[in-house]
Write an enzyme that holds these catalytic residues in place. Structure first.
Site, short mmCIF file in Angstrom:
data_model
loop_
_atom_site.label_atom_id
_atom_site.label_comp_id
_atom_site.label_asym_id
_atom_site.label_seq_id
_atom_site.Cartn_x
_atom_site.Cartn_y
_atom_site.Cartn_z
N LYS A 180 0.87 4.41 6.90
CA LYS A 180 0.09 5.22 5.96
C LYS A 180 0.56 6.67 6.02
O LYS A 180 1.26 7.07 6.94
CB LYS A 180 -1.41 5.18 6.30
CG LYS A 180 -2.03 3.81 6.28
CD LYS A 180 -2.12 3.20 4.91
CE LYS A 180 -2.75 1.81 4.99
NZ LYS A 180 -2.58 1.06 3.77
N SER A 214 0.79 -1.23 0.00
CA SER A 214 0.00 0.00 0.00
C SER A 214 0.82 1.28 0.00
O SER A 214 0.30 2.34 -0.33
CB SER A 214 -0.96 0.02 1.18
OG SER A 214 -0.27 0.24 2.38
#
Length: 192
Positions: free
Chosen positions: A89, A49
């Site tokens: 993230k 990701s």
């Protein structure tokens, strides 16, 4: 028996040196524990990701006491998680921010933001394809703004990221800290 006798004799003669050596080992172990569990937290990147900026198995050091700003990379315990798998993230929006994405441009409080970390993906896309699907916070979760003490986070690999677009804004209490150093692999050491 002779070995035990020799060891006993050695420790009696070198009691101060042995005590000093043992003390140094205890201090180093305590310092190392505090450094990597209080001052810095050790983390590992899982999945794809955050590619191409982070890859699976990259190792990072996280500061649990650093202030959180837009653009920071954070280690977090995602909502709905049992804490077994932490996520890495990027913070896109903070408390009380409005957020939307339109035609691969992210807007915070109706102002476009620069996201140069997405350029490697955007250049590989076929014409008329989006890296980030259009969204608004209102359409996703019925919210006008990111709630107080919460952050909206997304992965850099927008097409393969489970992030705030799916699980919603992340409470500050679920953010372990801000990534400050990628120390592994050695050929990609980076300070943030």
């Amino acid at each position: 028996m002779q070995i035990w006798s020799n060891l006993k004799h050695f420790f009696q003669k070198n009691h101060f040196g042995f005590t000093l050596f043992l003390g140094v080992i205890v201090v180093v172990a305590l310092f190392t524990y505090l450094l990597f569990n209080v001052v810095w937290i050790n983390g590992t990147v899982h999945g794809r990701s955050m590619q191409p900026n982070f890859y699976a198995h990259d190792r990072v050091l996280v500061s649990p006491n650093a202030p959180i700003h837009r653009g920071d990379i954070v280690l977090l315990d995602p909502p709905g998680s049992s804490g077994n798998k932490l996520f890495v993230k990027r913070v896109i929006a903070g408390p009380h921010d409005q957020i939307r994405s339109n035609d691969d441009t992210t807007y915070i409080n109706n102002h476009p933001i620069s996201e140069p970390y997405l350029d490697p993906y955007k250049t590989k896309l076929p014409p008329n394809q989006l890296l980030t699907k259009n969204f608004t916070l209102k359409k996703l979760f019925g919210l006008k703004k990111v709630p107080a003490q919460s952050y909206f986070v997304m992965g850099d690999n927008r097409r393969q990221s489970a992030d705030s677009r799916y699980f919603g804004p992340v409470k500050k209490s679920r953010i372990i800290g801000v990534v400050k150093v990628r120390y592994w692999p050695l050929n990609r050491i980076t300070f943030y």
